[in-house]
Motif scaffolding. Structure first.
Motif, PDB file in Angstrom:
ATOM      1  N   LYS A 239       0.849  -1.186   0.000  1.00  0.00           N
ATOM      2  CA  LYS A 239       0.000   0.000   0.000  1.00  0.00           C
ATOM      3  C   LYS A 239       0.890   1.242   0.000  1.00  0.00           C
ATOM      4  CE  LYS A 239      -3.880  -2.175   2.418  1.00  0.00           C
ATOM      5  NZ  LYS A 239      -4.763  -2.139   3.623  1.00  0.00           N
ATOM      6  N   ILE A 240       0.533   2.202  -0.835  1.00  0.00           N
ATOM      7  CA  ILE A 240       1.362   3.403  -0.972  1.00  0.00           C
ATOM      8  C   ILE A 240       0.540   4.657  -0.723  1.00  0.00           C
ATOM      9  CG2 ILE A 240       2.997   2.338  -2.563  1.00  0.00           C
ATOM     10  CD1 ILE A 240       1.501   3.703  -4.861  1.00  0.00           C
ATOM     11  N   ASP A 241       1.239   5.740  -0.390  1.00  0.00           N
ATOM     12  CA  ASP A 241       0.567   7.028  -0.212  1.00  0.00           C
ATOM     13  C   ASP A 241       0.105   7.561  -1.569  1.00  0.00           C
ATOM     14  OD1 ASP A 241       1.157   6.903   2.484  1.00  0.00           O
ATOM     15  OD2 ASP A 241       3.066   7.958   2.243  1.00  0.00           O
ATOM     16  N   GLU A 242      -0.842   8.478  -1.514  1.00  0.00           N
ATOM     17  CA  GLU A 242      -1.364   9.057  -2.752  1.00  0.00           C
ATOM     18  C   GLU A 242      -0.273   9.858  -3.460  1.00  0.00           C
ATOM     19  OE1 GLU A 242      -5.031  11.989  -4.164  1.00  0.00           O
ATOM     20  OE2 GLU A 242      -4.969  11.151  -2.125  1.00  0.00           O
ATOM     21  N   VAL A 243      -0.263   9.761  -4.771  1.00  0.00           N
ATOM     22  CA  VAL A 243       0.730  10.473  -5.572  1.00  0.00           C
ATOM     23  C   VAL A 243       0.449  11.975  -5.526  1.00  0.00           C
ATOM     24  CG1 VAL A 243       1.564  10.848  -7.920  1.00  0.00           C
ATOM     25  CG2 VAL A 243       1.184   8.532  -7.092  1.00  0.00           C
ATOM     26  N   THR A 244       1.492  12.760  -5.288  1.00  0.00           N
ATOM     27  CA  THR A 244       1.354  14.219  -5.228  1.00  0.00           C
ATOM     28  C   THR A 244       1.776  14.848  -6.548  1.00  0.00           C
ATOM     29  OG1 THR A 244       3.611  14.560  -4.430  1.00  0.00           O
ATOM     30  CG2 THR A 244       1.897  14.127  -2.768  1.00  0.00           C
ATOM     31  N   GLU A 245       1.491  16.134  -6.682  1.00  0.00           N
ATOM     32  CA  GLU A 245       1.921  16.859  -7.872  1.00  0.00           C
ATOM     33  C   GLU A 245       3.445  16.879  -7.975  1.00  0.00           C
ATOM     34  OE1 GLU A 245       0.349  18.187 -10.518  1.00  0.00           O
ATOM     35  OE2 GLU A 245      -1.443  17.184  -9.732  1.00  0.00           O
ATOM     36  N   GLU A 246       4.094  16.952  -6.807  1.00  0.00           N
ATOM     37  CA  GLU A 246       5.562  16.933  -6.807  1.00  0.00           C
ATOM     38  C   GLU A 246       6.083  15.602  -7.341  1.00  0.00           C
ATOM     39  OE1 GLU A 246       4.130  20.097  -4.476  1.00  0.00           O
ATOM     40  OE2 GLU A 246       3.682  17.958  -4.252  1.00  0.00           O
ATOM     41  N   ASP A 247       5.407  14.512  -6.984  1.00  0.00           N
ATOM     42  CA  ASP A 247       5.806  13.192  -7.496  1.00  0.00           C
ATOM     43  C   ASP A 247       5.673  13.143  -9.016  1.00  0.00           C
ATOM     44  OD1 ASP A 247       6.268  12.171  -4.915  1.00  0.00           O
ATOM     45  OD2 ASP A 247       4.146  11.617  -4.684  1.00  0.00           O
ATOM     46  N   ILE A 248       4.568  13.694  -9.521  1.00  0.00           N
ATOM     47  CA  ILE A 248       4.340  13.699 -10.968  1.00  0.00           C
ATOM     48  C   ILE A 248       5.393  14.550 -11.664  1.00  0.00           C
ATOM     49  CG2 ILE A 248       2.713  14.343 -12.786  1.00  0.00           C
ATOM     50  CD1 ILE A 248       0.456  13.803 -10.769  1.00  0.00           C
ATOM     51  N   GLN A 249       5.713  15.705 -11.064  1.00  0.00           N
ATOM     52  CA  GLN A 249       6.719  16.579 -11.648  1.00  0.00           C
ATOM     53  C   GLN A 249       8.076  15.891 -11.721  1.00  0.00           C
ATOM     54  OE1 GLN A 249       6.318  19.771 -12.872  1.00  0.00           O
ATOM     55  NE2 GLN A 249       8.456  19.641 -13.531  1.00  0.00           N
ATOM     56  N   ARG A 250       8.434  15.161 -10.646  1.00  0.00           N
ATOM     57  CA  ARG A 250       9.717  14.448 -10.636  1.00  0.00           C
ATOM     58  C   ARG A 250       9.768  13.403 -11.743  1.00  0.00           C
ATOM     59  NH1 ARG A 250       9.693  15.167  -4.891  1.00  0.00           N
ATOM     60  NH2 ARG A 250       8.416  13.297  -4.612  1.00  0.00           N
ATOM     61  N   GLN A 251       8.663  12.731 -11.963  1.00  0.00           N
ATOM     62  CA  GLN A 251       8.635  11.724 -13.030  1.00  0.00           C
ATOM     63  C   GLN A 251       8.743  12.389 -14.403  1.00  0.00           C
ATOM     64  OE1 GLN A 251       8.816   8.419 -12.792  1.00  0.00           O
ATOM     65  NE2 GLN A 251       8.979   8.674 -10.568  1.00  0.00           N
ATOM     66  N   TYR A 252       8.138  13.574 -14.538  1.00  0.00           N
ATOM     67  CA  TYR A 252       8.220  14.292 -15.805  1.00  0.00           C
ATOM     68  C   TYR A 252       9.655  14.737 -16.071  1.00  0.00           C
ATOM     69  CZ  TYR A 252       6.851  17.544 -19.526  1.00  0.00           C
ATOM     70  OH  TYR A 252       6.703  18.186 -20.730  1.00  0.00           O
ATOM     71  N   GLU A 253      10.335  15.211 -15.024  1.00  0.00           N
ATOM     72  CA  GLU A 253      11.733  15.609 -15.174  1.00  0.00           C
ATOM     73  C   GLU A 253      12.602  14.393 -15.498  1.00  0.00           C
ATOM     74  OE1 GLU A 253      12.727  18.670 -15.327  1.00  0.00           O
ATOM     75  OE2 GLU A 253      10.650  19.307 -14.956  1.00  0.00           O
ATOM     76  N   ALA A 254      12.281  13.263 -14.865  1.00  0.00           N
ATOM     77  CA  ALA A 254      13.031  12.031 -15.154  1.00  0.00           C
ATOM     78  C   ALA A 254      12.821  11.600 -16.598  1.00  0.00           C
ATOM     79  CB  ALA A 254      12.592  10.917 -14.202  1.00  0.00           C
ATOM     80  N   TYR A 255      11.577  11.749 -17.085  1.00  0.00           N
ATOM     81  CA  TYR A 255      11.278  11.405 -18.480  1.00  0.00           C
ATOM     82  C   TYR A 255      12.099  12.274 -19.428  1.00  0.00           C
ATOM     83  CZ  TYR A 255       8.792  11.532 -22.929  1.00  0.00           C
ATOM     84  OH  TYR A 255       8.488  11.531 -24.266  1.00  0.00           O
ATOM     85  N   LYS A 256      12.160  13.567 -19.132  1.00  0.00           N
ATOM     86  CA  LYS A 256      12.919  14.472 -19.987  1.00  0.00           C
ATOM     87  C   LYS A 256      14.402  14.127 -19.967  1.00  0.00           C
ATOM     88  CE  LYS A 256      11.282  18.365 -18.232  1.00  0.00           C
ATOM     89  NZ  LYS A 256      11.036  19.820 -18.055  1.00  0.00           N
ATOM     90  N   ALA A 257      14.904  13.740 -18.785  1.00  0.00           N
ATOM     91  CA  ALA A 257      16.324  13.376 -18.685  1.00  0.00           C
ATOM     92  C   ALA A 257      16.613  12.097 -19.462  1.00  0.00           C
ATOM     93  CB  ALA A 257      16.706  13.200 -17.217  1.00  0.00           C
ATOM     94  N   GLU A 258      15.693  11.115 -19.373  1.00  0.00           N
ATOM     95  CA  GLU A 258      15.877   9.834 -20.067  1.00  0.00           C
ATOM     96  C   GLU A 258      15.857  10.018 -21.580  1.00  0.00           C
ATOM     97  OE1 GLU A 258      12.833   7.308 -18.627  1.00  0.00           O
ATOM     98  OE2 GLU A 258      13.666   7.139 -16.612  1.00  0.00           O
ATOM     99  N   THR A 259      14.983  10.876 -22.044  1.00  0.00           N
ATOM    100  CA  THR A 259      14.844  11.055 -23.489  1.00  0.00           C
ATOM    101  C   THR A 259      15.796  12.110 -24.038  1.00  0.00           C
ATOM    102  OG1 THR A 259      13.029  12.622 -23.076  1.00  0.00           O
ATOM    103  CG2 THR A 259      12.426  10.322 -23.514  1.00  0.00           C
ATOM    104  N   GLY A 260      16.563  12.741 -23.136  1.00  0.00           N
ATOM    105  CA  GLY A 260      17.532  13.734 -23.579  1.00  0.00           C
ATOM    106  C   GLY A 260      16.903  15.048 -24.007  1.00  0.00           C
ATOM    107  N   VAL A 261      15.661  15.286 -23.589  1.00  0.00           N
ATOM    108  CA  VAL A 261      14.966  16.520 -23.961  1.00  0.00           C
ATOM    109  C   VAL A 261      15.318  17.609 -22.954  1.00  0.00           C
ATOM    110  CG1 VAL A 261      12.723  17.623 -24.222  1.00  0.00           C
ATOM    111  CG2 VAL A 261      13.089  15.301 -25.076  1.00  0.00           C
ATOM    112  N   VAL A 262      15.705  18.766 -23.427  1.00  0.00           N
ATOM    113  CA  VAL A 262      16.055  19.900 -22.569  1.00  0.00           C
ATOM    114  C   VAL A 262      15.054  21.030 -22.808  1.00  0.00           C
ATOM    115  CG1 VAL A 262      17.825  21.582 -21.977  1.00  0.00           C
ATOM    116  CG2 VAL A 262      18.485  19.266 -22.652  1.00  0.00           C
TER     117      VAL A 262
END
Length: 624
Positions: A239-262
């Motif tokens: 069981k996990i805590d509810e996802v926050t906007e900060e969590d979503i933002q971190r994943q978006y930044e991680a996606y950009k880093a993985e895909t090399g998008v700046v």
């Protein structure tokens, strides 16, 4: 070779391999050389020794190879792994000494010639490169003399191996006969007599039981067993805590880093602070909407030092905004160059942004990816929580907590398995890794909770109790088992008697329908049919029928007894293999017969060179 591979994938190829392939010698061509002999020996082989570090390195190397091919590490049987590695090292030591005794060696000239042909040491022009050769030696921390010694030793082994394996003979005529067997077919009728239908006719006396017990006492042993308490942790159940906007933002930044998008958007801002910041921000936004110049208003109204230069703050950097990054990201989302945001309340005050330049590569907006980002954030939280929980349980197990206390404290379901077996285990925890831990000598002695054992995607902790070692069964305990064995044997004998009577009455196809039992017509089958059991398949093609007749055969089988009726055996007139494929198949067979000869030769060497295994060091190396 492509044709041969295709052949080996076909049904005659698979059957041929099943019939002919013998286990290959696990010698390998890798070297297990050490600079010095390890004083902690695992085995003494004649004048040579297998060192502890050499053994451990070989085990680790082999384990890594196997784990690369396994989806579930718990399926690796460590005991078998250690046995195979030790045998391989001893076999190698035996062959090394025998090669030396027979004077099999290789000159420096031969090694030089081989090195000159090695592509790894050639430069761009195809010439031998001393620089590349030196780099190779430095990488491995070796001298030229050490490399030559290893080459010489390995090539001598190859010579001895070839002299044994290469002498196997298997004539082409025998290959053809073997392949042709797989092409045989015949029409078959089948009736099975189940032994269970006869068990009521069987009586077992005390004398029968005693006689069987006396003759088979050594094989009537109990299975080593424990009672097992265990907990199992699966990431999917965390069981996990509810996802926050900060969590979503971190994943978006991680996606950009993985895909090399700046993000190359250039921004300007107007910052309003103080008691009336909100009203001032709304007023300025209204003026911007009426077409007033952003830079001019920034110079007039912004409370940030950047206002003096028209509000320019450079490239958008989410880390600058801290916890406000997600809110700023949402406000900027979808804006084109020249457009401004609504006033945004941040920890700095109220801010209005304008996109002044955008050199970014094409990037999906965070909103368009929201569902995917939420799923990623949830999985990240789940794995993070799971890892923390595994660490916590391992710490409690190491501190001596009971599995009941661990289950209660971590709110994990406690499960139990009574009579958990070391051999022939068919429970939900039949993985070799779990069995090895559950029956570990120290775990049993301390009745301790094991450290976490990875089973598929989950982790298991077990605590054994009530250990019952393997021992010879008493007559009283073995009576039920013996009674069942004798009942099946006697019932099978009765089934076979009836099967033989039925078979005796069948000479032609017409006779099949005259019998008191019903036969199943299987149609035309080959030796590879799955309609028959293993024993039935061997019986089905064991005897040819006379012209215009059938042959009826009866035999004990896995379920009791079977009557198989077959017409004349026919063979496909034309083989599915070309002459080249037959020659290649013969080479495979000869090689594997040669491997059998090699194993026989190694057994002979064990008589010539004394082999002593240090069981204490072996137990230590295996963690026992």
């Amino acid at each position: 070779m492509d044709k041969l591979r295709d052949f080996l994938k076909s049904w005659p190829g698979r059957i041929l391999l099943v019939l002919c392939l013998s286990p290959l010698a696990l010698l390998g061509i890798e070297s297990y050389f050490q600079g010095n002999v390890d004083p902690n020996q695992i085995a003494q082989v004649g004048e040579a020794s297998v060192g502890l570090s050499e053994y451990q390195n070989a085990v680790n190397s082999r384990r890594s190879e196997i784990l690369e091919q396994l989806d579930d590490a718990s399926l690796l049987n460590e005991e078998v792994l250690h046995q195979q590695v030790l045998k391989g090292l001893i076999d190698r030591a035996l062959l090394e000494q025998q090669a030396g005794k027979l004077g099999m060696t290789v000159s420096d000239e031969t090694i030089n010639r081989l090195l000159l042909q090695e592509d790894a040491f050639k430069d761009a022009d195809g010439n031998f490169s001393n620089e590349q050769f030196s780099f190779f030696l430095r990488q491995r921390g070796m001298t030229k003399d050490q490399l030559f010694a290893e080459f010489r030793n390995q090539l001598s082994l190859d010579q001895l191996n070839a002299s044994i394996v290469g002498t196997a003979i298997y004539p082409m005529k025998a290959v053809s006969q073997l392949i042709d067997l797989q092409l045989e077919s015949r029409n078959v009728w089948l009736h099975r007599f189940d032994w269970r239908d006869y068990q009521q006719q069987v009586s077992i006396s005390k004398a029968d039981i005693q006689s069987y017990y006396d003759a088979n006492k050594d094989s009537l042993k109990s299975n080593a067993m424990v009672d097992l308490a265990y907990i199992q942790l699966d990431p999917a159940t965390i069981k996990i805590d509810e996802v926050t906007e900060e969590d979503i933002q971190r994943q978006y930044e991680a996606y950009k880093a993985e895909t090399g998008v700046v993000d190359e958007r250039q921004l300007s801002q107007i910052l309003l602070t103080g008691a009336k910041a909100k009203e001032r921000a709304e007023s300025i936004k209204a003026r911007l909407d009426q077409g007033e110049d952003f830079a001019k208003l920034a110079k007039e109204s912004s409370d940030d030092p950047t206002g003096a230069s028209g509000g320019a703050i450079g490239r958008f950097n989410p880390s600058v905004f801290g916890n406000d990054a997600a809110a700023v990201e949402r406000a900027l989302e979808g804006l084109s160059v020249g457009e401004v945001t609504a006033p945004i309340k941040t920890s700095f005050g109220y801010q209005i942004f304008k996109v002044t330049e955008d050199n970014s590569s094409q990037l999906p907006s965070m909103e368009s990816m929201r569902a995917e980002l939420i799923a990623k954030a949830q999985e990240y939280k789940r794995q993070e929580t799971y890892a923390d929980k595994v660490t916590a349980i391992n710490d409690m197990a190491a501190d001596g907590f009971s599995i009941e206390d661990i289950a209660q404290q971590e709110n994990v379901s406690l499960k139990r398995l009574k009579d958990y077996r070391k051999e022939n285990n068919t429970s939900v925890l039949a993985q070799p890794a779990v069995i090895n831990q559950a029956f570990d000598e120290f775990v049993i002695q301390d009745q301790a909770v094991t450290s976490g054992i990875e089973v598929g995607s989950s982790t298991v902790w077990v605590q054994p109790s009530n250990y019952r070692p393997t021992k010879t069964l008493t007559l009283a305990v073995a009576t039920a088992q013996i009674t069942q064995i004798l009942r099946q044997q006697k019932a099978t004998d009765l089934a076979l008697k009836d099967a033989k009577q039925v078979a005796a009455g069948i000479k032609t196809v017409a006779d099949i329908g005259k019998q008191a039992v019903n036969f199943q017509n299987l149609g035309e089958i080959t030796r590879q049919t799955t309609l028959l059991t293993e024993k039935e398949r061997s019986l089905a093609f064991s005897e040819q029928a006379a012209a215009n007749e059938v042959v009826a055969l009866a035999r004990k089988t896995e379920i009791g007894a079977s009557v198989i009726v077959g017409d004349q055996i026919s063979t496909e007139s034309q083989s599915q293999l070309s002459d080249i494929e037959r020659s290649q198949t013969a080479a495979i067979i000869r090689d594997n017969l040669g491997q059998d000869q090699l194993q026989d030769y190694l057994e002979y060497l064990r008589l010539v060179y004394k082999v002593d295994i240090n069981e204490a060091n072996m137990a230590s190396a295996q963690g026992r």
